[in-house]
Design an enzyme around this catalytic site. Structure first.
Site, PDB file in Angstrom:
ATOM      1  N   CYS A 270      33.325  22.230  36.922  1.00 52.62           N
ATOM      2  CA  CYS A 270      33.024  23.477  37.626  1.00 52.62           C
ATOM      3  C   CYS A 270      32.017  24.333  36.864  1.00 52.62           C
ATOM      4  CB  CYS A 270      34.297  24.250  37.954  1.00 52.62           C
ATOM      5  SG  CYS A 270      35.378  24.550  36.555  1.00 52.62           S
ATOM      6  N   HIS A 271      31.808  24.052  35.581  1.00 54.80           N
ATOM      7  CA  HIS A 271      30.791  24.784  34.830  1.00 54.80           C
ATOM      8  C   HIS A 271      29.391  24.469  35.361  1.00 54.80           C
ATOM      9  CE1 HIS A 271      31.259  20.901  32.711  1.00 54.80           C
ATOM     10  NE2 HIS A 271      29.957  21.023  32.416  1.00 54.80           N
TER      11      HIS A 271
ATOM     12  N   GLU B 299      24.900  20.054  27.776  1.00 58.18           N
ATOM     13  CA  GLU B 299      24.395  19.045  28.696  1.00 58.18           C
ATOM     14  C   GLU B 299      22.874  19.117  28.871  1.00 58.18           C
ATOM     15  OE1 GLU B 299      26.575  18.953  32.375  1.00 58.18           O
ATOM     16  OE2 GLU B 299      28.504  18.902  31.358  1.00 58.18           O
TER      17      GLU B 299
ATOM     18  N   TYR C 123      27.480  27.019  44.907  1.00 60.42           N
ATOM     19  CA  TYR C 123      28.720  27.137  45.679  1.00 60.42           C
ATOM     20  C   TYR C 123      28.468  26.783  47.143  1.00 60.42           C
ATOM     21  CZ  TYR C 123      30.485  29.556  41.562  1.00 60.42           C
ATOM     22  OH  TYR C 123      30.876  29.868  40.284  1.00 60.42           O
TER      23      TYR C 123
ATOM     24  N   ASN D  22      40.354  25.471  39.549  1.00 59.04           N
ATOM     25  CA  ASN D  22      40.174  24.074  39.173  1.00 59.04           C
ATOM     26  C   ASN D  22      41.190  23.713  38.087  1.00 59.04           C
ATOM     27  OD1 ASN D  22      39.310  21.568  38.280  1.00 59.04           O
ATOM     28  ND2 ASN D  22      37.285  22.256  37.654  1.00 59.04           N
TER      29      ASN D  22
END
Length: 183
Positions: free
Chosen positions: A150-151, A177, A119, A142
């Site tokens: 945003c994850h 991912e 952040y 978001n």
């Protein structure tokens, strides 16, 4: 009154063809649950994990002419992402947010697949060092999670922190991912 599938399809096609729709939406099945997706003529405008108040929210933000219709491009790109065949989205976006939110979301979009950021770092990149909490608010609001990833934003110590879809979903997206998470 019963409307045949053919008549329904013709009605929807005519409404879209005549420009009588402000926002169209669909529901996409995914490994993290149903995703409610919406587009305007400008592009993808919403992805939500929740159905409650969905159509009213779209009407309030984009116009009262809301229609459910297939969103094949959105569905295809999300399917490819969840199958591990897509690392970046090519969908046009319709972001209607405040300037600071837009700057943060622009920087968020640059966080690559398989990586995380914090952040605080995102705040600095958006030109507001020290605004980590404000970035957290932007992440919470978001409008297009997954596509605007945003994850991929974690706490300064690498811990998972809030996510509108729930921390379990955030963890699953990061695992998809290939991000190694601290235990």
């Amino acid at each position: 009154m019963h409307v045949t599938p053919d008549l329904d399809a013709r009605f929807r096609a005519a409404a879209l063809g005549e420009g009588l729709v402000d926002v169209r939406f669909d529901v996409v099945d995914s490994p993290v649950g149903e995703l409610h997706v919406a587009t305007t003529e400008r592009g993808l405008c919403r992805i939500s994990y929740f159905a409650d108040g969905w159509e009213d929210s779209l009407a309030g933000q984009f116009g009262v002419r809301v229609l459910r219709a297939p969103l094949d491009d959105v569905r295809r790109e999300l399917d490819e992402y969840f199958e591990g065949r897509r690392r970046a989205f090519d969908l046009p976006l319709d972001l209607r947010v405040a300037p600071f939110h837009e700057a943060v979301l622009h920087e968020l979009a640059r966080v690559p697949y398989g990586h995380t950021d914090t952040y605080g770092s995102l705040a600095a990149k958006a030109g507001r060092p020290g605004a980590a909490r404000a970035v957290g608010t932007v992440m919470n609001r978001n409008p297009i999670p997954i596509v605007l990833p945003c994850h991929r934003i974690v706490g300064a110590n690498g811990s998972l922190t809030g996510y509108a879809g729930g921390l379990d979903v955030k963890r699953r997206l990061l695992e998809l991912e290939g991000v190694m998470l601290a235990e």
